[in-house]
Design a protein around this motif. Structure first.
Motif, short mmCIF file in Angstrom:
data_model
loop_
_atom_site.label_atom_id
_atom_site.label_comp_id
_atom_site.label_asym_id
_atom_site.label_seq_id
_atom_site.Cartn_x
_atom_site.Cartn_y
_atom_site.Cartn_z
N MET A 1 -48.04 31.48 -17.67
CA MET A 1 -47.89 30.19 -17.83
C MET A 1 -48.82 29.78 -19.17
O MET A 1 -49.94 30.11 -19.48
CB MET A 1 -48.87 29.42 -16.90
CG MET A 1 -48.18 29.47 -15.33
SD MET A 1 -48.29 28.10 -14.32
CE MET A 1 -46.97 28.13 -13.65
N ALA A 6 -51.83 23.23 -16.60
CA ALA A 6 -51.30 24.01 -15.35
C ALA A 6 -52.80 24.48 -14.71
O ALA A 6 -53.77 24.56 -15.43
CB ALA A 6 -50.56 25.24 -15.66
N ARG A 93 -48.23 24.45 -11.73
CA ARG A 93 -47.61 23.57 -12.65
C ARG A 93 -47.77 21.98 -12.37
O ARG A 93 -47.74 21.23 -13.08
CB ARG A 93 -45.75 23.62 -12.57
CG ARG A 93 -45.59 25.01 -13.33
CD ARG A 93 -44.10 24.69 -13.47
NE ARG A 93 -43.22 24.90 -12.32
CZ ARG A 93 -42.80 26.08 -11.70
NH1 ARG A 93 -42.85 26.91 -12.04
NH2 ARG A 93 -42.38 25.80 -10.51
#
Length: 194
Positions: A1, A6, A93
């Protein structure tokens, strides 16, 4: 990520008997679910009244879910299969920090899958661990001795691992873990919390 908005991924480890389940339950109850989520593990072990709040799967169910890619992380230990579901990616997310109950042996693979994860080691005094394991009545004396030896191996983890001592009141270690997993300052440094 790589998304800066995030949520972080916290990978909590510790020998049997250090009180990981109690600390994760503390975070579940005291944390704001819009800020932090504790992932349930999928395990090929039947549920137990006093055990971890996990999702029990048969071996066939586990293999089927693994085969279609529903697990973000998975490993085997003590004759059981364990996994963390892909839902953690959705939660992250959306900006929520995620806490998982991980395995020390699987840490290298977890770091490969999630290079930004924050490893956290829960510790406790050996005599306290032995007493907790004996009270569970799941392990023999030999198995308790083996689990205490495994605890010594965990102490050899790198200094970069954040350590939280759970030898005292659950509120102290629970508050330390909650403060860590809800920190918003952007910088998390290795430390030892007693």
């Amino acid at each position: 990520m790589t998304n800066e908005s995030a949520g972080r991924l916290f990978y909590v480890m510790g020998a049997s008997g250090v009180g990981k389940d109690s600390l994760l339950s503390f975070v579940r109850q005291a944390g704001d679910p819009r800020q932090v989520a504790v992932a349930h593990r999928y395990i090929t072990r039947p549920p137990q009244a006093a055990g971890e709040n996990h999702i029990a799967l048969s071996e066939a169910e586990f293999r089927a879910r693994l085969g279609v890619g529903w697990f973000a992380l998975h490993w085997s230990s003590h004759g059981f299969s364990y996994a963390i579901g892909r839902e953690i990616d959705i939660w992250r997310r959306s900006g929520v920090n995620v806490v998982v109950n991980g395995s020390r042996e699987y840490l290298p693979e977890a770091l490969e899958a999630y290079p930004d994860l924050v490893p956290v080691l829960i510790t406790a005094e050996p005599a306290l661990i032995a007493g907790r394991l004996a009270a569970r009545k799941r392990e023999s004396k030999n198995e308790i001795a083996e689990r205490l030896r495994a605890r010594d191996e965990l102490d050899a983890l790198p200094e970069s691992v954040i350590r939280i001592d759970n030898s005292g009141a659950i509120e102290r270690a629970g508050s330390a873990l909650l403060a860590l997993v809800t920190a918003t300052d952007g910088a998390i440094s290795p430390k030892s919390v007693r």
